[in-house]
Every structure is written in structure tokens, then in C-alpha cells.
Design an enzyme around this catalytic site. Sequence first.
Site, PDB file in Angstrom:
ATOM      1  N   ARG A 278       0.857  -1.185   0.000  1.00 48.68           N
ATOM      2  CA  ARG A 278       0.000   0.000   0.000  1.00 48.68           C
ATOM      3  C   ARG A 278       0.891   1.232   0.000  1.00 48.68           C
ATOM      4  NH1 ARG A 278      -3.558  -2.718  -1.478  1.00 48.68           N
ATOM      5  NH2 ARG A 278      -5.574  -3.129  -0.500  1.00 48.68           N
ATOM      6  N   HIS A 326      -1.209   0.303  -9.753  1.00 51.78           N
ATOM      7  CA  HIS A 326      -1.842  -0.681  -8.848  1.00 51.78           C
ATOM      8  C   HIS A 326      -2.427  -1.865  -9.641  1.00 51.78           C
ATOM      9  CE1 HIS A 326      -3.887  -1.113  -4.662  1.00 51.78           C
ATOM     10  NE2 HIS A 326      -3.595  -2.301  -5.177  1.00 51.78           N
ATOM     11  N   ILE A 327      -1.520  -2.619 -10.277  1.00 54.16           N
ATOM     12  CA  ILE A 327      -1.980  -3.728 -11.129  1.00 54.16           C
ATOM     13  C   ILE A 327      -1.488  -5.093 -10.650  1.00 54.16           C
ATOM     14  CG2 ILE A 327      -2.256  -2.364 -13.240  1.00 54.16           C
ATOM     15  CD1 ILE A 327       0.531  -3.624 -14.110  1.00 54.16           C
TER      16      ILE A 327
HETATM   17  O1  LIG Z   1      -6.539  -6.956  -2.976  1.00 50.82           O
HETATM   18  C1  LIG Z   1      -5.882  -5.954  -2.686  1.00 50.82           C
HETATM   19  O2  LIG Z   1      -5.760  -5.553  -1.514  1.00 50.82           O
HETATM   20  C2  LIG Z   1      -5.250  -5.200  -3.748  1.00 50.82           C
HETATM   21  O3  LIG Z   1      -4.464  -4.335  -3.506  1.00 50.82           O
HETATM   22  C3  LIG Z   1      -5.599  -5.545  -5.153  1.00 50.82           C
HETATM   23  O4  LIG Z   1      -4.501  -6.096  -5.742  1.00 50.82           O
END
Ligand SMILES: O=C(O)C(=O)CO
Length: 361
Positions: A278, A326-327
Site C-alpha cells: 500500500r 496498482h496492477i
Molecule cells: O486486494 C488488494 O488488496 C489489492 O491491492 C488488489 O490487488
Amino acid sequence: MWCSRTALGRLQRIAPCTVTGHHRAMSALPKVYVTRRIPPDGLDILRKSGQVQFELWDSDDPVPRVELLNKVKGCDGILCVLTEKIDAQLLDVAGPNLKVLSTMSVGYDHLSLEELKKSLLIWACIFCRGIRVGYTPEVLTDAVAELTVALLLATSRRLIEATHEAKTGGWGTWRTMWLCGHELANSTVGILGLGRIGVAIAERLKPFKVKKFIYTDVEPRTELANMINAEYVSLDELAKQSDFLAICCALTPETHGICNWNLFSKMKKNAIFINTSRGGVVNQEDLYEALSTGLIAGAGLDVTTPEPLPTHHPLYTLKNCVILPHIASASYTTRNAMSALAANNLLAGLRGEAMPKELKL
Ligand SMILES: O=C(O)C(=O)CO
């Protein structure tokens, strides 16, 4: 409005908000709001279950907050994705019918867990929200690990810079030191937050002849660490020893901004920093300083703060910073598996049964 399938044709024309459901005894079925157009496997499960009447925000873009608040009123269940903030305001608006929240994600930093399990005093009655939460671990481990390795190699071997040079005339002749990067052979790979994904990354990196895996976490994770022969070290040692540092921890109040100047200043000059967890775990101003002053060699980021990262953000100006939108879990198989698991969690929760993957609150 909550309607039967017979009304669906008419209502689909007012996309993106589509109504669908099951037309027998509709009013008796639990009401569910799905906050995004989710991959087909999950939608099929909801449709074929005959167990719920659901309304869907039929768009690839997030549902506006006002619309979301309006649609969750009186719902028994919500199926959301990671862009929806599930907080006190939303839960209050949803009201006491809400029993299940299912997120199509492994991360749950968008959910206020305290609020989900909170007891409230309403008109002198104690009312416990007691909302059960489903999430989607494991099904995305392979896809995220694979993307993390791809991002690590793209960053360390400077692939994005190299294709840019080739396309734009920078490729003059073969040069002895041009576009040199750092290799994995004989390196030490550090993992911050050792879980399933960290192990899967290490398993994939091992054949590249990594010399040593080290990790840190709130406590040793002996069983997982044994799978990859990783040594438990302090955060300081992780920073000092890692040639490659993969960030795999969840975003919590404890990990917020944990990758900051204090960490970067201890890292090696040749170190490559990779984050597929994150954006909030990184202090981006500090990372910019570390990259632009050569304190560390490069960074690959699949996650940022905010998302999307505005196109004028200074990190985009750095050749040694590779940014992806974010892939990490974005493979057809994985996204379908996530949507199917999210749907099955939701249905099991509404039946009052154990969910396939339930978050312990
Ligand atoms: O599932 C999650 O938390 C994500 O970040 C998508 O990849």
C-alpha cells in the site's frame, strides 16, 4: 429502486447504475449493493444464487460517495472494492439491517474495523453492529508475487528507461557501461512483512541465485520463514543488509510511513526498493529525496498515495523510479477468482454460515 429481472432491460439503459436480481419473492430476499462492475464469475454466482436481490454500480469507475450512501440504505449486504471507504458514516446510513460486508481485496485498510464491530447506544438501547467481513486472501498471491518480480527486474535492470532510449534515438552504439543495472545473483533480498505474498516472491526469486533472504515483522514468522530459509532481522538490519527490499506488509497505524528517511538513510547505495503493498507505508517525500540524491539506486512502486498519483507528481520525473497503476493482482484469472470469492463470502455470510475467507475482527 429494487426490481426484478423483468424490469432489467429498461433499467440497464440508465447505466452506470444497473438494477438486477431474482424475480421470485423479491421483497423477501436480502438486499445487496455491489459498489462496482465486478468480474463476471462473481456476478454469475450472485445472479444464479437466487439468494439475494442486488443492485450494481455498473461502471469501472468508483461510485460517487453521495450515490453510495444513498444506495446502501437498508441493505443486508455490501460487496465493495478497495476504493470505497467503509466508515462510521456509511455504516450509520446503511442502518441495522447490514449484516455482511464483503470486500474484493486482500487489503482491508479501507474498512474501519472498529466501527464494523462497534456497539452503539441508540434510544437507550445497546445496538451492536456486529457486521461480518469477508475478504480475498490467497487467490491473488501468485499474481501479486509474479508482478512484484516483474517490477523488481524492470527497476533493477532499467527496462523502462531502456525501451524509452531505444524508441527515442538514445541508442547510439553498444556502450560498456550504458544502462547498467543491478543483478539478483549473489544478492540479499529483504522482505518487510512476511506473509503468503512475501514467501511467494522469495520462491520466485530463488532461481535467480539470490544468496540470502532476510525479513522483519512484528515477530518472527518461523513457519513461513522456514519455507524460504529466511533469517529474521531487525528493521535496521533489514535496511542495512538488503540489496533488494520488497515491501509486503499490510497498511496499519503501525506501518503507516514506516518506509521513511530513517529507513532509506540506512540502505545501501545500490539498493532497489519495491512496494506492492500500500502506498501509505511509504513517505513519498523522503523516497523522492532518497532517489534523487542517489541514496538508493531505484524504486518500483505499484501503489502510491494518492491513487491515481497525479501526473505532475515529482516521482514521475525520476528515471530511477518505475511507477505502475496498482496492477499487481490484475490477471484475468485472479480478478475473476477474487470476485467469485467475494460473492461466495457475501452469500455465506448472509446465510449465517462460515465464510470461505472471513476476517477475524
Ligand atoms: O486486494 C488488494 O488488496 C489489492 O491491492 C488488489 O490487488
